[in-house]
Write a protein that holds these residues in place. Sequence first.
Motif, PDB file in Angstrom:
ATOM      1  N   SER A 212     -94.302 -83.403  10.613  1.00 47.85           N
ATOM      2  CA  SER A 212     -95.500 -82.835  10.015  1.00 47.85           C
ATOM      3  C   SER A 212     -96.675 -83.810   9.980  1.00 47.85           C
TER       4      SER A 212
ATOM      5  N   ASN B   8     -89.026 -85.683  10.622  1.00 48.35           N
ATOM      6  CA  ASN B   8     -90.211 -85.032  10.068  1.00 48.35           C
ATOM      7  C   ASN B   8     -91.343 -85.111  11.087  1.00 48.35           C
TER       8      ASN B   8
ATOM      9  N   LYS C 253     -90.024 -79.928  10.902  1.00 44.53           N
ATOM     10  CA  LYS C 253     -88.834 -80.785  10.852  1.00 44.53           C
ATOM     11  C   LYS C 253     -87.854 -80.382  11.941  1.00 44.53           C
TER      12      LYS C 253
ATOM     13  N   SER D 248     -97.607 -88.080  14.566  1.00 45.88           N
ATOM     14  CA  SER D 248     -96.203 -88.145  14.179  1.00 45.88           C
ATOM     15  C   SER D 248     -95.563 -89.414  14.745  1.00 45.88           C
TER      16      SER D 248
END
Length: 76
Positions: A15, A13, A3, A19
Amino acid sequence: MPKLKCECSEVINLSGVPSRDQYLMISDKEYDSYSGLIDAEMLYSKMTIVVKCPLCSRLYIYNDGFNSPPAVYCLE
Ligand SMILES: [Zn+2]
């Protein structure tokens, strides 16, 4: 770096794979040095990671990977 908290307070975010807010950048000159079939992982290793805030569009450019502070660009 799962993050990133943007200067505008948006929490980005990172993760997910892929992405939504992460981009990859390579110079035109370096890209032009490749031809034919290229190993995607090798090309990935040559790219600069850029994170774009979905709220304010700031760009965080990680010239030396996530272990060094990014250069930050904000819209005028
Ligand atoms: Zn932002």
